[in-house]
Write a protein that holds these residues in place. Structure first.
Motif, PDB file in Angstrom:
ATOM      1  N   GLN A   1      11.028   4.362  -5.307  1.00  0.00           N
ATOM      2  CA  GLN A   1       9.828   5.049  -4.722  1.00  0.00           C
ATOM      3  C   GLN A   1       8.716   3.933  -4.763  1.00  0.00           C
ATOM      4  O   GLN A   1       7.893   4.060  -4.126  1.00  0.00           O
ATOM      5  CB  GLN A   1       9.416   6.232  -5.725  1.00  0.00           C
ATOM      6  CG  GLN A   1      10.388   7.343  -5.365  1.00  0.00           C
ATOM      7  CD  GLN A   1      10.281   8.361  -6.334  1.00  0.00           C
ATOM      8  OE1 GLN A   1      10.186   7.942  -7.558  1.00  0.00           O
ATOM      9  NE2 GLN A   1      10.769   9.610  -6.252  1.00  0.00           N
TER      10      GLN A   1
ATOM     11  N   PRO B   1       4.129  -1.029   1.504  1.00  0.00           N
ATOM     12  CA  PRO B   1       2.782  -0.718   2.458  1.00  0.00           C
ATOM     13  C   PRO B   1       1.789  -1.641   2.239  1.00  0.00           C
ATOM     14  O   PRO B   1       1.097  -2.324   2.920  1.00  0.00           O
ATOM     15  CB  PRO B   1       2.584   0.831   1.990  1.00  0.00           C
ATOM     16  CG  PRO B   1       3.779   1.218   1.351  1.00  0.00           C
ATOM     17  CD  PRO B   1       4.447   0.224   0.663  1.00  0.00           C
ATOM     18  N   LEU B   2       1.680  -2.052   0.771  1.00  0.00           N
ATOM     19  CA  LEU B   2       0.436  -2.837   0.470  1.00  0.00           C
ATOM     20  C   LEU B   2       0.790  -4.468   0.957  1.00  0.00           C
ATOM     21  O   LEU B   2      -0.061  -5.050   1.124  1.00  0.00           O
ATOM     22  CB  LEU B   2       0.305  -2.776  -1.128  1.00  0.00           C
ATOM     23  CG  LEU B   2      -0.384  -1.393  -1.374  1.00  0.00           C
ATOM     24  CD1 LEU B   2      -0.711  -1.354  -2.939  1.00  0.00           C
ATOM     25  CD2 LEU B   2      -2.014  -1.514  -0.815  1.00  0.00           C
TER      26      LEU B   2
ATOM     27  N   ALA C   1      -2.171  -1.020  -9.307  1.00  0.00           N
ATOM     28  CA  ALA C   1      -1.585   0.005  -8.749  1.00  0.00           C
ATOM     29  C   ALA C   1      -0.117   0.207  -9.058  1.00  0.00           C
ATOM     30  O   ALA C   1       0.532   1.208  -9.250  1.00  0.00           O
ATOM     31  CB  ALA C   1      -1.444  -0.635  -7.403  1.00  0.00           C
TER      32      ALA C   1
ATOM     33  N   PRO D   1      -4.361   1.212   8.205  1.00  0.00           N
ATOM     34  CA  PRO D   1      -5.786   1.792   8.641  1.00  0.00           C
ATOM     35  C   PRO D   1      -6.848   1.544   7.433  1.00  0.00           C
ATOM     36  O   PRO D   1      -8.037   1.565   7.516  1.00  0.00           O
ATOM     37  CB  PRO D   1      -5.471   3.316   8.838  1.00  0.00           C
ATOM     38  CG  PRO D   1      -4.177   3.377   8.176  1.00  0.00           C
ATOM     39  CD  PRO D   1      -3.293   2.116   8.205  1.00  0.00           C
ATOM     40  N   TRP D   2      -6.182   1.397   5.943  1.00  0.00           N
ATOM     41  CA  TRP D   2      -7.064   1.349   4.867  1.00  0.00           C
ATOM     42  C   TRP D   2      -7.778   0.022   4.943  1.00  0.00           C
ATOM     43  O   TRP D   2      -9.022   0.103   4.480  1.00  0.00           O
ATOM     44  CB  TRP D   2      -6.280   1.512   3.593  1.00  0.00           C
ATOM     45  CG  TRP D   2      -5.230   0.506   3.492  1.00  0.00           C
ATOM     46  CD1 TRP D   2      -5.537  -0.702   2.575  1.00  0.00           C
ATOM     47  CD2 TRP D   2      -3.870   0.408   3.848  1.00  0.00           C
ATOM     48  NE1 TRP D   2      -4.200  -1.540   2.807  1.00  0.00           N
ATOM     49  CE2 TRP D   2      -3.385  -0.817   3.411  1.00  0.00           C
ATOM     50  CE3 TRP D   2      -3.105   1.187   4.313  1.00  0.00           C
ATOM     51  CZ2 TRP D   2      -1.999  -1.414   3.600  1.00  0.00           C
ATOM     52  CZ3 TRP D   2      -1.941   0.915   4.673  1.00  0.00           C
ATOM     53  CH2 TRP D   2      -1.355  -0.416   4.216  1.00  0.00           C
TER      54      TRP D   2
ATOM     55  N   ALA E   1       6.744   3.336  -1.381  1.00  0.00           N
ATOM     56  CA  ALA E   1       5.277   4.003  -1.119  1.00  0.00           C
ATOM     57  C   ALA E   1       4.220   3.216  -1.776  1.00  0.00           C
ATOM     58  O   ALA E   1       3.091   3.349  -1.332  1.00  0.00           O
ATOM     59  CB  ALA E   1       5.514   5.239  -1.979  1.00  0.00           C
ATOM     60  N   VAL E   2       4.368   2.089  -2.496  1.00  0.00           N
ATOM     61  CA  VAL E   2       3.514   1.256  -2.868  1.00  0.00           C
ATOM     62  C   VAL E   2       3.605  -0.136  -2.571  1.00  0.00           C
ATOM     63  O   VAL E   2       2.740  -0.618  -1.918  1.00  0.00           O
ATOM     64  CB  VAL E   2       3.196   1.407  -4.558  1.00  0.00           C
ATOM     65  CG1 VAL E   2       1.984   0.647  -4.939  1.00  0.00           C
ATOM     66  CG2 VAL E   2       3.054   2.776  -4.804  1.00  0.00           C
TER      67      VAL E   2
END
Lengths: 259, 251, 360
Positions: free
Chosen positions: A168, A176-177, A155, A251-252, A172-173
């Motif tokens: 970013q 959140p992860l 990722a 949610p994922w 963005a990655v």
């Protein structure tokens, strides 16, 4: 596997809830039968203290608030500080060992000693918050670092390759992860802090644990049980609330299952 | 205080044994702390390690083993101490030493259980498969392969848990128990800053000394595959410190 | 786009030796080689995920270092073996990554996402799902869609089909060729699978350990004339068989074949039979193919009176040599006639013709 685990978890929670509701119903039923006789005996728990005594709700609420405050403030402070520490570690990897060792040393200072030492220098409230904050650092810092380290290299490679900047990519990655792991850290720190707040009774705070100490000093078992139960309940409620937040924010993870 | 001269700093307080006519001498309280801790740890280890090892070997109760730490975490030590003192008094066993030892044993159970469980479960699957293939019985697989492989992690968990128990023992003093915490309690009771500070130093110092001794001891005892082996292989889990509550902390 | 030139005297040990390579625009260039040959490193230098130690890489005559890192990368599609979809974003959000970075408005982005989903064959309803709910092949399609989102002229693919099973892989390869025939992007694809390289590449660059460029050539030329022992060994022992899949039958010097016009007499037919050296004759009407007659059926009547049999010994002009060989090996005629869909006869392929074709 995860399905069965989830199901069993729900069963466990249903049992806990059923037990709580049962206990409450029993308590209400008991109060109906309060009479002179129960006043004269020495029961291990006097329900009238909780359900009849006029001052109890106000007092219980005040102590719960103090307990909550002494939990939330250190955890929030600890999260912010841990964010800074984790950012340092992630930016300058050489610091990792030092930061974790230091946080580990702080983690292992006996709380009674820490409250004691700090309170001889600063106000009780400040000592309590400072001491409790230090205990959150190891858990939260480590989980932030582990969470971000745990983001799949693929990722990250994709994020770079698609032209995300450092910022970013982080926002963005990576963040959140890493959220589930970070929130787990905050949750563990919160529950741990709920327990530790009690020890601040030695510096005239203590929140709900005040009941335990009062009960001990007055040889009044009702108070010990009330304090103990309310502390456990508070910890469980906060634990559940943070688990709920985690589910909402990821949610994922909930819908995963195809793989 | 009754002493001829009020001590003006921690070191004076520590050097003046007349300060401790009421609370008891330092060696006396140190001894109480140590034997409370060791007894509690021994009880917890005797219960947790065999059960966890066997359950992990059979791959049973995975969910429960994960929850044990969670459960331990939501039950504060204070709660345990308070309830144990209550039960002990009601049954005529007094303040000392059973409530403290019992509470400390319960405190030590979750980390010992969880780490033993993880260590055994994560023991090299290849080695376990090989052991089965050459015809070891299940008991032999557990005692000759899984446990030796899990030993470094179990020992590390034991070290940190015992350190934590020693530190937490101080809380017993808040419930009329013996141990080094008594100076902190007496200090607060009489607004004696020197005594608070000295007590805190003694509690923290003892915990750290115990940790250092245990660390050195495990290094010597497990020279070949010590707690953090170089080039840690597959299935070698680092000790999860957060399974263990902060010293003097919760469960 | 004039092309990409790059030269890097690499000094990172022997990771990538000084390498000169021109990648023509609009073509699919494959980088191939054994592990440690620096093929991935080379690829990653193009979008500066790896900075060359020395040397320059230019795109359209512009040094890539003159553009900002993010701007450069947003203009180059990037697909990797592990796909690297963002697990916390839906398929639509994943595809929209670069448009979002470029600040496209919502409507344009959404329209582009739909368009790409259609292009790579992702159903609409999947767009709202998360990556973990898709199969490996679907995920890889999404990866390609994401790379194409902002319509970059260049596409870098690092073993894009390495993580999927052989059946899905071959389907994805065909889809890529199909896409490429429409898009004409400049694609650089890294693989270690020689069959994939030969099947996909317009040109194949063979790298040796340490990033030494051994040969760059069209797949057919590569297989026909390996520059050295290493390339030959890397291509494997079945080079000729692999080549069969690369050339079409029309590239051969087609034999007129054992043919006879339907108006021919029996004697003329026997002459033709003699010339062809076979037991069969193909019957034509002008340039149209009617069917076969067997030598045994020639009984003195004119050919027009015989009933030609329609056998399967024919291939379309678009067929590969491999298909023609299959026909030759399994037919009674030992010949494959090239006949297109409307029956026009082009000529005959024989084993000899194939051998000659490969020998070129």
């Amino acid at each position: 596997m995860s399905d069965a685990t989830a199901r069993r978890r729900w069963v466990a929670w249903a049992l806990v809830a059923a037990a709580a509701i049962g206990a409450l119903a029993w308590a209400v039923a008991r109060t109906r039968g309060l009479d002179e006789q129960t006043q004269a005996t020495n029961p291990i728990f006097r329900w009238e203290y909780l359900l009849v005594r006029e001052r109890t709700p106000e007092e219980l609420w005040a102590r719960t608030r103090e307990h909550l405050e002494l939990t939330v403030v250190p955890v929030v402070l600890g999260t912010v500080l841990s964010g800074v520490l984790a950012a340092l570690v992630l930016r300058f990897r050489v610091l990792q060992g030092t930061v974790f060792t230091l946080a580990g040393v702080l983690y292992t200072i006996p709380s009674l000693a820490l409250f004691g030492i700090l309170s001889t220098y600063v106000s009780n409230w400040t000592s309590a918050v400072a001491a409790l904050t230090t205990y959150t650092l190891l858990i939260i810092t480590r989980n932030i670092v582990a969470g971000i380290d745990g983001v799949s290299p693929a990722a990250l490679d994709a994020a770079d390759g698609l032209g995300m900047g450092r910022r970013q990519r982080l926002l963005a990655v990576e963040l959140p992860l890493a959220t589930p792991v970070i929130l787990t850290g905050i949750r563990v720190a919160t529950v741990t802090t709920v327990g530790l707040v009690g020890i601040s009774k030695v510096i005239q705070l203590g929140g709900l644990a005040s009941y335990v100490f009062d009960g001990f000093n007055r040889d009044y078992s009702t108070l010990i049980i009330l304090g103990s139960a309310s502390m456990v309940l508070l910890a469980v409620v906060l634990d559940l609330a943070l688990r709920g937040v985690e589910r909402l924010l990821t949610p994922w993870a909930r819908r995963a299952g195809a793989r | 205080m009754i002493g001829a001269s009020e001590p003006t700093n921690v070191w004076q307080w520590l050097g003046d044994s007349s300060q401790r006519t009421v609370s008891g001498s330092i060696p006396e309280q140190l001894w109480a702390t140590l034997w409370h801790s060791l007894l509690a740890f021994a009880i917890a280890a005797a219960i947790a390690i065999p059960i966890a090892a066997w359950l992990a070997h059979r791959r049973r109760a995975e969910l429960i083993s994960g929850w044990i730490v969670n459960i331990g975490r939501v039950i504060p030590t204070i709660t345990l101490l308070g309830l144990f003192v209550l039960i002990s008094l009601r049954n005529g066993y007094g303040f000392e030493p059973w409530p403290i030892v019992g509470a400390l044993a319960l405190l030590a159970l979750p980390p010992l259980f969880a780490n033993t469980y993880t260590a055994v479960r994560e023991a090299s699957p290849d080695a376990v498969a090989a052991a089965r293939a050459v015809g070891l019985t299940e008991t032999q697989v557990l005692t000759r392969v899984e446990l030796p492989l899990a030993a470094p992690l179990i020992v590390a968990a034991g070290r940190v848990t015992l350190t934590q128990v020693v530190a937490t023992e101080a809380l017993g003093a808040l419930f009329a128990g013996a141990g080094l915490g008594i100076y902190v309690r007496f200090g607060f009771a009489s607004d004696d800053i020197q005594q608070i500070q000295a007590g805190a130093l003694l509690v923290a110092g003892t915990a750290m000394a115990v940790d250092a001794v245990l660390w050195a001891g495990t290094r010597l005892l497990l020279p070949r595959w010590g707690p953090t082996p170089p080039g840690a292989g597959r299935g070698r889990q680092p000790l999860d410190l957060t399974t263990i509550q902060p010293q003097g902390g919760t469960p | 786009m004039a092309g990409v030139t790059k030269t890097f005297p690499g000094s990172e040990g022997p990771a990538v030796a000084p390498l000169d390579l021109t990648i023509p625009a609009g073509e699919l260039t494959v980088l191939i080689g054994p592990s440690g040959c620096g093929k991935t490193t080379t690829l990653r230098m193009i979008n500066r995920l790896v900075e060359p130690t020395a040397g320059t890489i230019t795109i359209d005559g512009t040094d890539i270092r003159e553009r900002s890192l993010t701007e450069l990368r947003r203009g180059i599609g990037y697909v990797i073996q592990q796909i690297g979809l963002f697990p916390h974003r839906t398929i639509a959000q994943n595809i929209a990554t670069v448009p979002k970075l470029l600040g496209w408005d919502k409507r344009t982005t959404a329209a582009r996402v739909d368009e790409l989903a259609e292009l790579v064959g992702i159903e609409r309803e999947m767009l709202r799902r998360y990556p973990s709910e898709l199969s490996g092949g679907q995920q890889q399609r999404v990866g390609v869609a994401r790379a194409l989102a902002a319509d970059p002229p260049i596409l870098l693919m690092d073993e894009p089909f390495g993580a999927v099973d052989p059946i899905v892989r071959s389907r994805l390869q065909h889809e890529l060729l199909d896409l490429q025939s429409r898009m004409r992007k400049t694609i650089v694809l890294v693989t270690h699978d020689i069959d994939e390289a030969v099947a996909l590449g317009d040109r194949v660059a063979v790298l040796n350990v340490g990033g030494v460029l051994e040969q760059v050539a069209a797949p057919d030329d590569l297989l026909a004339e390996p520059a050295n022992e290493f390339v030959a060994a890397f291509l494997g022992a079945e080079r000729s068989i692999k080549r069969l899949a690369l050339s079409g039958v029309m590239s051969l010097h087609l034999d007129p074949g054992p043919v006879v016009d339907r108006r021919a007499s029996d004697a003329e037919a026997r002459q033709a039979l003699e010339r062809g050296g076979l037991d069969w004759l193909a019957v034509l009407d002008g340039d149209r193919f009617l069917g076969w007659v067997a030598a045994a059926d020639l009984d003195g009547r004119p050919i027009a009176d015989l009933q030609p049999e329609v056998l399967r010994a024919r291939v379309e002009p678009t067929a590969t040599l491999r298909e023609a060989l299959e026909v030759i090996l399994t037919s009674h005629t030992s010949t494959a006639l090239v006949v297109d869909a409307d029956g026009t006869y082009h000529g005959a392929v024989t084993l000899e013709a194939i051998r000659e074709g490969l020998a070129r």
